[in-house]
Design a protein around this motif. Structure first.
Motif, PDB file in Angstrom:
ATOM      1  N   ALA A   1       0.805  -1.203  -0.026  1.00 58.56           N
ATOM      2  CA  ALA A   1       0.132   0.049   0.064  1.00 58.56           C
ATOM      3  C   ALA A   1       0.858   1.303  -0.338  1.00 58.56           C
ATOM      4  CB  ALA A   1      -0.913  -0.031   1.275  1.00 58.56           C
ATOM      5  N   ASN A   2       2.188   1.233   0.361  1.00 60.24           N
ATOM      6  CA  ASN A   2       2.777   2.431   0.391  1.00 60.24           C
ATOM      7  C   ASN A   2       3.847   2.550  -0.800  1.00 60.24           C
ATOM      8  OD1 ASN A   2       2.789   3.064   3.113  1.00 60.24           O
ATOM      9  ND2 ASN A   2       3.602   1.121   3.740  1.00 60.24           N
ATOM     10  N   LEU A   3       3.427   1.932  -1.772  1.00 64.02           N
ATOM     11  CA  LEU A   3       3.941   1.849  -3.365  1.00 64.02           C
ATOM     12  C   LEU A   3       3.010   2.532  -4.022  1.00 64.02           C
ATOM     13  CD1 LEU A   3       5.816  -1.533  -3.322  1.00 64.02           C
ATOM     14  CD2 LEU A   3       7.089   0.592  -2.986  1.00 64.02           C
ATOM     15  N   PRO A   4       3.516   3.219  -5.237  1.00 62.20           N
ATOM     16  CA  PRO A   4       2.569   3.710  -6.341  1.00 62.20           C
ATOM     17  C   PRO A   4       1.824   2.740  -7.174  1.00 62.20           C
ATOM     18  CG  PRO A   4       4.708   3.715  -7.066  1.00 62.20           C
ATOM     19  CD  PRO A   4       4.723   3.311  -5.493  1.00 62.20           C
ATOM     20  N   PRO A   5       0.487   3.296  -7.295  1.00 60.53           N
ATOM     21  CA  PRO A   5      -0.264   2.300  -8.122  1.00 60.53           C
ATOM     22  C   PRO A   5       0.343   1.851  -9.390  1.00 60.53           C
ATOM     23  CG  PRO A   5      -1.600   4.273  -7.329  1.00 60.53           C
ATOM     24  CD  PRO A   5      -0.253   4.474  -7.061  1.00 60.53           C
ATOM     25  N   HIS A   6       0.457   0.407  -9.561  1.00 62.85           N
ATOM     26  CA  HIS A   6       0.968  -0.040 -10.689  1.00 62.85           C
ATOM     27  C   HIS A   6       0.512  -1.474 -11.095  1.00 62.85           C
ATOM     28  CE1 HIS A   6       4.250  -1.382 -13.865  1.00 62.85           C
ATOM     29  NE2 HIS A   6       4.444   0.086 -13.739  1.00 62.85           N
TER      30      HIS A   6
END
Length: 333
Positions: free
Chosen positions: A310-315
């Motif tokens: 959840a702490n990573l950008p959407p991809h």
């Protein structure tokens, strides 16, 4: 407890998304596992590397780098490094465990000999260090070299802890974080570092790899007592025969009666195993709900891995990594 038919789909999707990068990794592996003077090195290495493994760990490096927008060439070097470290540890492990089967095939130490397996494993470790230097990134070098040391430390700890009934779940977790999760977390972390990701995203990748690796090892321990030989690539009950105190057994020992504890002491600590002992062990695991409890732990670690994402950008790759965390635990039903 068995393997569901649809669980390979998340891993297959990830492999498809990373296909060009994985082709480059495989080409680099073939190039670097060669030896001008010792033809046994590529023979032994190819036997294991080309045995149909899914290349999960190097894919994690490629996935992390691609998800965070890396466009350079060196994630390929780091991914190949991860695979070489993994392969080296497998060669050494099979000698230590006196294993006869790996990925559904005879082990290298069985086909050749222990000396060849150990020395070729050493060669692959050396090759991995050559590869990890080439990106010229001191932080990735630090992460991967630390992981190599941690893996060895975890394996040594397991030598003493695995046959001692006093080993509890805390010690087990230390062993697993060393021998398995350290390479998962290093694989994801270096992908973020080489991509120049901010510190919070690199930490999220580490947390994801750590939790995924722990869940992966717990499931592997479960499959040893409940998977099919053709699925797990080794013989069912190998951990019991090798006298390893894995999580299901640790849970059963913690709940054992004095008579049951004497059984575990005889079979695990003393190594006095007789006909019917594996069936008795399976019965005790069932009686105390040890398999279900261990699977619940694996599910919690899988959830921890998904939360880290959840702490990573959407991809799209982030979604695949989330599905992969589910895949790891869905191997047992």
């Amino acid at each position: 407890m068995g393997v569901q038919e649809n669980v390979q789909k998340p891993l297959d999707r990830l492999a498809e998304a990373l296909s060009p990068e994985m082709e480059a990794v495989n080409a680099l592996i073939r190039q670097r596992m060669s030896s001008e003077h010792a033809p046994r090195i590529p023979e032994v290495t190819a036997h294991l590397i080309e045995a149909g493994g899914k290349r999960l760990r190097p894919m994690l490096t490629l996935a992390a780098a691609k998800m965070l927008g890396y466009a350079g060439p060196y994630h390929v070097h780091l991914a190949a490094t991860v695979e070489f470290i993994h392969t080296a540890t497998l060669l050494h492990d099979d000698v230590v465990d006196e294993s006869r089967q790996r990925r559904g095939r005879p082990t290298a130490n069985l086909l050749w000999d222990n000396k060849s397996s150990v020395l070729v494993g050493d060669y692959l470790f050396a090759r991995s260090f050559q590869l990890m230097v080439e990106p010229g990134n001191l932080r990735t070098l630090e992460i991967l070299s630390n992981a190599a040391a941690t893996i060895a430390e975890g394996e040594v700890l397991q030598l003493t802890a695995a046959q001692d009934l006093r080993t509890d779940e805390g010690v087990y977790l230390t062993v697993v974080r060393g021998k398995t999760a350290a390479l998962f977390s290093a694989a994801t972390e270096v992908g973020g570092v080489i991509a120049g990701a901010p510190a919070d995203q690199v930490r999220a990748l580490f947390d994801y790899g750590d939790a995924l690796g722990i869940a992966f090892q717990i499931v592997d321990d479960l499959l040893d007592y409940g998977g099919a030989t053709e699925t797990i690539g080794k013989n069912v009950g190998d951990d019991f025969r090798e006298r390893k105190l894995t999580l299901p057994v640790i849970k059963a020992v913690a709940r054992a009666t004095p008579e049951e504890r004497a059984f575990w002491s005889r079979t695990i600590e003393q190594g006095d195993q007789r006909d019917g002992d594996l069936d008795r062990a399976l019965s005790l695991l069932s009686r105390h709900g040890a398999m279900e409890a261990a699977r619940a732990d694996a599910l919690r670690w899988s959830a921890t891995a998904r939360t880290a994402l959840a702490n990573l950008p959407p991809h799209p790759i982030r979604d695949m990594l989330s599905d992969l965390a589910d895949f790891v635990v869905s191997r047992v039903a």
